[in-house]
Design a protein around this motif. Structure first.
Motif, short mmCIF file in Angstrom:
data_model
loop_
_atom_site.label_atom_id
_atom_site.label_comp_id
_atom_site.label_asym_id
_atom_site.label_seq_id
_atom_site.Cartn_x
_atom_site.Cartn_y
_atom_site.Cartn_z
N LEU A 144 -2.25 -3.17 19.92
CA LEU A 144 -1.57 -3.52 18.68
C LEU A 144 -1.57 -5.03 18.44
CD1 LEU A 144 1.42 -1.03 18.71
CD2 LEU A 144 -0.49 -1.07 17.13
N ILE A 145 -1.59 -5.82 19.53
CA ILE A 145 -1.65 -7.28 19.35
C ILE A 145 -2.95 -7.65 18.64
CG2 ILE A 145 -1.70 -9.49 20.54
CD1 ILE A 145 -0.04 -8.34 22.73
N ASN A 164 3.62 -8.70 27.97
CA ASN A 164 3.19 -8.36 26.60
C ASN A 164 4.07 -8.95 25.50
OD1 ASN A 164 1.19 -6.90 27.63
ND2 ASN A 164 1.65 -5.02 26.54
N SER A 190 4.82 -0.68 25.70
CA SER A 190 3.43 -1.11 25.80
C SER A 190 2.89 -1.36 24.40
CB SER A 190 2.61 -0.04 26.50
OG SER A 190 1.25 -0.38 26.42
N THR A 191 1.86 -2.21 24.32
CA THR A 191 1.21 -2.40 23.03
C THR A 191 -0.20 -1.81 23.03
OG1 THR A 191 0.51 -4.57 23.76
CG2 THR A 191 2.46 -4.48 22.37
N SER A 192 -0.62 -1.29 24.17
CA SER A 192 -1.96 -0.71 24.24
C SER A 192 -1.97 0.67 23.60
CB SER A 192 -2.41 -0.63 25.70
OG SER A 192 -3.37 0.37 25.85
N TYR A 200 6.61 -1.06 20.38
CA TYR A 200 6.63 -1.68 21.70
C TYR A 200 7.95 -1.38 22.41
CZ TYR A 200 7.04 -5.47 25.12
OH TYR A 200 7.23 -6.19 26.25
N GLY A 201 9.03 -1.45 21.66
CA GLY A 201 10.33 -1.16 22.26
C GLY A 201 10.45 0.29 22.70
N ILE A 251 1.95 -15.42 19.99
CA ILE A 251 0.88 -15.20 19.01
C ILE A 251 1.45 -15.15 17.60
CG2 ILE A 251 -0.80 -13.49 18.21
CD1 ILE A 251 -1.48 -12.93 21.08
N PHE A 285 -2.94 -6.75 14.96
CA PHE A 285 -2.22 -7.74 14.15
C PHE A 285 -3.05 -9.01 13.96
CE2 PHE A 285 0.62 -11.45 14.17
CZ PHE A 285 1.12 -11.31 12.90
N LEU A 300 12.97 -4.19 28.98
CA LEU A 300 12.13 -3.06 29.41
C LEU A 300 11.51 -3.33 30.78
CD1 LEU A 300 10.35 -2.10 26.09
CD2 LEU A 300 12.10 -0.83 27.31
N VAL A 338 11.24 -10.34 14.03
CA VAL A 338 10.33 -9.62 14.92
C VAL A 338 10.26 -10.31 16.28
CG1 VAL A 338 7.94 -8.96 15.27
CG2 VAL A 338 8.98 -8.71 13.03
N LEU A 341 4.41 -6.06 11.59
CA LEU A 341 4.92 -6.68 12.81
C LEU A 341 6.20 -6.00 13.28
CD1 LEU A 341 4.73 -10.54 12.72
CD2 LEU A 341 3.91 -8.98 14.44
N TYR A 342 7.10 -5.77 12.37
CA TYR A 342 8.37 -5.13 12.75
C TYR A 342 8.09 -3.74 13.31
CZ TYR A 342 13.40 -4.65 12.66
OH TYR A 342 14.73 -4.51 13.04
N PHE A 377 16.01 -9.43 9.65
CA PHE A 377 14.89 -8.86 8.89
C PHE A 377 15.35 -8.48 7.48
CE2 PHE A 377 11.90 -5.50 7.68
CZ PHE A 377 10.70 -6.07 8.04
N LEU A 415 12.85 5.71 17.30
CA LEU A 415 12.34 4.35 17.23
C LEU A 415 10.83 4.35 16.98
CD1 LEU A 415 13.98 1.82 17.55
CD2 LEU A 415 13.31 1.68 19.93
N ASN A 441 13.15 -9.38 18.41
CA ASN A 441 12.92 -8.02 18.89
C ASN A 441 11.98 -8.01 20.07
OD1 ASN A 441 14.18 -5.84 17.96
ND2 ASN A 441 12.85 -5.48 16.22
N LEU A 442 10.85 -8.69 19.92
CA LEU A 442 9.81 -8.66 20.95
C LEU A 442 10.33 -9.22 22.26
CD1 LEU A 442 6.67 -9.77 18.93
CD2 LEU A 442 7.04 -7.57 20.00
N ILE A 460 5.32 -2.78 14.79
CA ILE A 460 4.72 -2.94 16.11
C ILE A 460 5.80 -3.24 17.15
CG2 ILE A 460 3.20 -4.38 17.50
CD1 ILE A 460 1.39 -4.69 15.11
N ALA A 461 6.76 -4.11 16.77
CA ALA A 461 7.83 -4.45 17.71
C ALA A 461 8.63 -3.21 18.09
CB ALA A 461 8.74 -5.51 17.10
N LEU A 462 8.92 -2.35 17.11
CA LEU A 462 9.69 -1.13 17.41
C LEU A 462 8.88 -0.18 18.29
CD1 LEU A 462 11.56 -0.28 14.10
CD2 LEU A 462 12.32 -1.58 16.08
N PHE A 516 13.02 -6.92 23.84
CA PHE A 516 12.41 -5.74 24.46
C PHE A 516 11.72 -6.12 25.77
CE2 PHE A 516 12.20 -3.41 20.22
CZ PHE A 516 13.17 -2.50 20.60
N PHE A 559 3.06 -11.81 22.86
CA PHE A 559 2.98 -11.40 21.46
C PHE A 559 3.82 -12.33 20.59
CE2 PHE A 559 2.68 -7.29 18.75
CZ PHE A 559 2.03 -8.01 17.77
#
Lengths: 102, 490
Positions: free
Chosen positions: B135-136, A59, B193-195, B188-189, A66, B139, A53, A42, B181-182, A15, B211, A45-46, B184-186, A49, A63
């Motif tokens: 979050l998806i 998810n 969850s992205t909800s 999520y981490g 997408i 975006f 996780l 990104v 995006l970055y 990044f 984070l 990362n996704l 959102i990824a953090l 994770f 993502f």
């Protein structure tokens, strides 16, 4: 197994390289490449994770896909704009695009 | 494959109709001869009006759509009072955008049917943004609204200014998407969850994680780019100046509404617990945006650039409403004031840009503030309307801008942010200088401004001026609607 932090460090580095590319390069296409690096950081990362996780919830994977699709659409629009600017001005170096005060 | 759930479709019904209409319009436009492009504009306006009808029919209903199987609390989209209000506002923006564009495109020789289709796609992205609860989707909606706007900015293909504006907007827009995006990824981490509702639940039990905070801050940076908050505003004057004027008018209103809707959805429903960290940042952003926007506007001689800086300044005012977002006692009133101000700004702004379009000539002529000299003598009605818009942007009575600022400052004061309110009032006074310069030019100096007689443009300007004045006398109904709409969010 490789620890999660390694992936995160790789992603953060990627990044940052992309960010540096956007800031330092003056050619519009090179800037676009920098942005793509940021998007792909990104994605790493996704997916990382997602794997570490809870791999049963999709998810992160979804993502990432997408993000691919959106990045492709963005590149299509971006390159079209670059070509259109080139036809008008015969340059794609952002420093030369100074009709409007940048 | 799970069966189709009709509730899901009902939640997104206006959006689905709009997207289908836009796709069909793209095809139908191919068969409309070049001479009759007014038909495309009419069809686009009809589609928007139809969608507006369906949106208003959803008034009062509340539900979730596209939920996870067996977990009805994790959903992708949501329908509530807030989304209906914002969608209605966005569709109104679209209708005004079509009305402003029609004559302009013809006069400038860039009349092509794609314009309206792209606009419909962009509005569908904005509407999705207002309904996002994941979050998806945030975006996806952000990209769906941005991509057509990049193309629209560069719509005048033979005009170098417009090309340059499109490329700059694209590069900085994509850059800011990278940040979102970055972030959102953090997030999520940190939460898995992205909800938005899930993130809220997970974040409220554990101790605050670094984070999550960094992720939220990165999302804020990205959205700051989209709504043009200082220090992420560098692209705004260039893009707003270079883009075809109706596109600029549409962007200043539509993209701002959508950006603030996202800000409210994401921060209001997912990150209220981070307000200790985020509120000071929002405070600083808002103050800097008001100060820088208003000060830089003074130096401008080009009216499009001046209105661009004015739009930055108004971002600052609206951001003011978001500062106490984590305090459930103050936030509903404050956010309602922010929504009301967005409405006031949209109407006033479209009027002002309408006057700019009326006076613009080919090859970017007629865009200097000095070109407005003598407008009162030649076109007294146009000059009168412009005066109303300028007064409204300053916040003079009796205009919507004044009522909006009144609600806004009252809400900010009741939240205990006296310093911010003082900055707001002082910068409003400063702004009077450059807005009144336009009025002085129109009324005091002699000149020969030219304008064409375009019915829809005149109609929009007159309507906007009328609404600006009349609604300022009876604002309570609208404000009550806005208050009801946001109450459920907290």
């Amino acid at each position: 197994m490789i620890p999660l932090s390694w992936y995160l460090i790789l992603s953060a580095a990627l990044f940052s390289i992309g960010l540096f590319g956007v800031m330092a390069r003056r050619n519009a296409i090179a800037i676009l490449l920098g942005i793509e690096l940021m998007f792909n950081a990104v994605n790493i990362n996704l997916v990382a994770f997602w794997r570490y996780l809870d791999p049963t919830i999709m998810n992160g994977q979804v993502f990432a896909i997408i993000v691919f699709a959106v990045a492709a659409a963005e590149v299509a629009v971006g390159l079209a704009l670059v070509i259109s600017v080139y036809r008008n001005r015969k340059t794609v170096v952002v420093d030369d695009l100074d009709l409007l005060k940048w | 494959m799970p069966p189709i759930n009709f509730n899901d479709i009902e939640v997104l019904l206006p959006l689905i109709i709009l997207v289908i209409w836009a796709c069909l319009l793209l095809l139908v436009d191919l068969f409309i001869p070049k001479k009759h492009k007014w038909l495309t504009a009419l069809l686009a306006a009809f589609g928007l009006a139809l969608t507006l009808g369906f949106t208003l029919s959803q008034l009062g209903s509340e539900s979730n759509g596209f939920c996870a199987t067996g977990k009805p609390s994790i959903c992708m989209v949501v329908l509530d009072g807030f989304s209906v209000l914002v969608n209605a506002l966005l569709l109104l923006t679209g209708l005004l955008g079509v009305a402003l564009a029609y004559g302009y495109l013809k006069r400038m020789g860039i009349e092509r049917g794609e314009y309206y289709t792209l606009m419909l796609f962009s509005i569908s992205g904005m509407m999705l943004m207002a309904q996002a609860s994941d979050l998806i989707i945030v975006f996806l909606a952000l990209e769906l609204l941005s991509l057509p706007l990049y193309v629209l900015s560069a719509f005048a293909r033979s005009n170098s200014d417009s090309q340059e504006a499109g490329l700059k907007y694209f590069l900085l827009g994509a850059f800011s998407s990278g940040f979102i995006l970055y972030g959102i990824a953090l997030v999520y981490g940190a939460t898995g969850s992205t909800s938005l509702s899930q993130i809220f639940e997970i974040a409220s039990v554990g101790t605050s994680s670094l984070l999550l905070t960094i992720g939220a801050a990165l999302i804020l940076v990205g959205l700051g780019f989209k709504v043009a908050a200082v220090p992420f505003h560098m692209w705004t004057p260039d893009v707003y100046q270079g883009a075809p004027t109706p596109v600029t008018a549409f962007m200043t209103a539509g993209a701002k509404i959508a950006g603030f809707a996202a800000l409210l959805r994401v921060f209001g429903s997912a990150f209220p617990n981070l307000s200790e960290d985020i509120t000071p940042i929002l405070w600083a952003l808002s103050a800097a945006t008001m100060i820088v926007g208003n000060l830089l506007a003074i130096a401008q001689t080009n009216i499009k650039r001046m209105l661009a800086y004015s739009s930055i300044a108004h971002t600052g005012y609206i951001l003011m409403a978001f500062v106490p977002y984590g305090n459930p006692e103050v936030a509903p009133v404050s956010i309602a004031a922010g929504l009301f101000y967005l409405f006031a700004y949209t109407i006033t702004n479209f009027g002002a840009w309408g006057v700019v379009i009326a006076l613009e000539q080919k090859e970017s002529k007629g865009l200097q503030i000095s070109d407005y000299a003598g407008l009162r003598r030649k076109y007294p009605v146009l000059a009168g309307a412009m005066t109303v818009f300028m007064f409204s942007l300053i916040g003079f009575p009796p205009t919507l801008g004044m009522v909006g600022k009144f609600y806004l400052f009252r809400a900010v004061l009741s939240g205990g942010y006296t310093g911010l309110a003082i900055i707001g009032v002082v910068t409003s006074l400063v702004s009077a200088f450059y807005y009144l310069r336009v009025v002085v030019n129109m009324y005091m100096f002699a000149g020969e401004p030219k304008t064409d007689n375009e019915f829809w443009l005149r109609f929009t300007i007159a309507g906007a001026a009328l609404v600006t004045v009349v609604f300022s006398l009876v604002p309570q109904g609208l404000f009550a609607w806005a208050s009801r709409a946001v109450l459920k969010l907290f």
